[in-house]
Design an enzyme around this catalytic site. Structure first.
Site, PDB file in Angstrom:
ATOM      1  N   PHE A 226      -1.293  -2.816   1.360  1.00 22.01           N
ATOM      2  CA  PHE A 226      -0.043  -2.074   1.223  1.00 22.01           C
ATOM      3  C   PHE A 226       0.931  -2.849   0.342  1.00 22.01           C
ATOM      4  O   PHE A 226       1.739  -2.253  -0.384  1.00 22.01           O
ATOM      5  CB  PHE A 226       0.573  -1.799   2.597  1.00 22.01           C
ATOM      6  CG  PHE A 226       1.705  -0.830   2.550  1.00 22.01           C
ATOM      7  CD1 PHE A 226       1.507   0.470   2.117  1.00 22.01           C
ATOM      8  CD2 PHE A 226       2.985  -1.210   2.930  1.00 22.01           C
ATOM      9  CE1 PHE A 226       2.557   1.373   2.050  1.00 22.01           C
ATOM     10  CE2 PHE A 226       4.038  -0.309   2.875  1.00 22.01           C
ATOM     11  CZ  PHE A 226       3.824   0.984   2.436  1.00 22.01           C
ATOM     12  N   TYR A 227       0.858  -4.173   0.385  1.00 20.15           N
ATOM     13  CA  TYR A 227       1.682  -4.990  -0.520  1.00 20.15           C
ATOM     14  C   TYR A 227       1.420  -4.595  -1.964  1.00 20.15           C
ATOM     15  O   TYR A 227       2.350  -4.342  -2.744  1.00 20.15           O
ATOM     16  CB  TYR A 227       1.369  -6.470  -0.305  1.00 20.15           C
ATOM     17  CG  TYR A 227       1.905  -7.376  -1.386  1.00 20.15           C
ATOM     18  CD1 TYR A 227       3.265  -7.635  -1.486  1.00 20.15           C
ATOM     19  CD2 TYR A 227       1.052  -7.984  -2.309  1.00 20.15           C
ATOM     20  CE1 TYR A 227       3.767  -8.458  -2.483  1.00 20.15           C
ATOM     21  CE2 TYR A 227       1.546  -8.811  -3.309  1.00 20.15           C
ATOM     22  CZ  TYR A 227       2.900  -9.043  -3.393  1.00 20.15           C
ATOM     23  OH  TYR A 227       3.394  -9.854  -4.380  1.00 20.15           O
ATOM     24  N   ALA A 228       0.146  -4.551  -2.358  1.00 19.37           N
ATOM     25  CA  ALA A 228      -0.201  -4.186  -3.728  1.00 19.37           C
ATOM     26  C   ALA A 228       0.263  -2.772  -4.055  1.00 19.37           C
ATOM     27  O   ALA A 228       0.745  -2.497  -5.165  1.00 19.37           O
ATOM     28  CB  ALA A 228      -1.704  -4.322  -3.932  1.00 19.37           C
TER      29      ALA A 228
END
Length: 339
Positions: A151-153
């Site tokens: 989800f960071y990416a």
């Protein structure tokens, strides 16, 4: 010049602000001082910047639009460098909402600020994580980056797209730069080098994911800062479109917007990375080999060709030199900062 930098108490923001202040520029820093990791480290970074009379800090969260606008009390910046974010690839699996709030809502607030003040150049931090498990190496900016593994990416790729829309709609010149495994003095405690050195000094095992078969394109912090500053002088427009053979420019046909890798293109295997740390520290590491974690990618590998075409340089610091600089900093500050 007047630079507005978000995230000046963070690893990269601190180094960028310090370099610019040393060069005689004026810096307004915005940071939320969140407790994601050791606050003493963040406070020490800001204290070091406070030694410069041309540094002005503003404390607040990106999600607080009214507080973010307080940075304008110091005047309209010439360049806005947006580095603040909820960091940590693996932590996004545990607390995705922190990434939603900071990286998406917070970045939208920054874009709104840049639009309202008509900033001369908006620079936006992205990450090599947007490439996911790309099979094509080295990773070039024109490659597809539509299959994020964390989800960071996903939030970082989203900020790139949001920024392109604002660059098109509001003519805000924007450069998004993708980092590749940045390391060095004053680094984050959740990063591999920091964790490995700490564990080795305390006689503990170091955890190596992917059984050590992964590789990373490590970028020394000073090289990254040089790249950011060099790119800040290349405001995206048709006059600096790259037409060098073999290099694909990402300058948009619809907006003053460009994406650039900041990496050296010299990936290192994780076991070789550990061997370098052992050499610098003069002691062996007790290793615990573990499988890849959810969201891990097998490799990162930057193509620096566009960066070189735009700025004439790329990260060059050798791994041993960079690791040695970190270890020396760590030993000098271990007790004072309770590292």
């Amino acid at each position: 010049m007047h630079y507005l930098i978000t995230g000046t108490a963070g690893f990269i923001g601190f180094h960028l602000a310090r370099r610019l202040l040393e060069e005689g520029h004026r810096v307004t820093g915005f940071d939320g001082m969140t407790a994601y990791y050791n606050l003493r480290l963040k406070e020490a970074r800001h204290a070091a910047l406070a030694q410069f009379p041309s540094f002005r800090p503003v404390i607040g969260m990106l999600e607080d639009q009214a507080r973010l606008e307080a940075v304008l009390d110091e005047g309209t910046p010439d360049v806005l460098v947006h580095l603040a974010a909820q960091a940590g690839v693996r932590y996004s699996n545990e607390n995705p909402k922190a990434y939603l709030d900071s990286n998406l809502v917070g970045t939208w607030n920054v874009l709104e600020l840049a639009r309202r003040v008509n900033v001369g150049h908006l620079m936006l931090a992205s990450t090599s994580s947007v490439y996911g498990a790309n099979d094509k190496i080295p990773f070039a900016e024109a490659d597809r980056a539509d299959e994020p593994l964390t989800f960071y990416a996903a939030t970082k790729k989203s900020t790139e797209l949001m920024a392109h829309a604002y660059a098109h709609l509001h003519k805000v010149p924007t450069t998004a730069f993708r980092f590749f495994t940045v390391y060095g003095p004053w680094g984050r405690p959740d990063m591999a080098l920091f964790k490995f050195v700490k564990a080795m000094l305390e006689g503990e095992e170091i955890e190596i994911y992917g059984e050590g078969r992964m590789s990373r394109d490590f970028t020394y912090i000073d090289d990254l800062i040089s790249g950011i500053i060099a790119l800040s002088k290349v405001v995206p427009n048709e006059t600096n479109r790259v037409e060098t053979a073999g290099v694909t420019d990402t300058l948009s046909r619809q907006a003053p917007y460009r994406v650039v890798n900041v990496g050296g293109g010299q990936p290192v295997g994780l076991l070789d990375f550990v061997e370098t740390i052992e050499k610098v520290m003069g002691r062996p590491a007790a290793k615990k080999l573990l499988p890849m974690q959810q969201g891990d990618v097998p490799r990162t590998y930057a193509s620096p060709d566009l960066l070189v075409a735009l700025t004439g340089g790329k990260p060059e610091t050798g791994l041993e030199q960079g690791v040695r600089a970190f270890v020396e900093w760590y030993l000098d500050n271990r007790d004072a900062l309770q590292l």
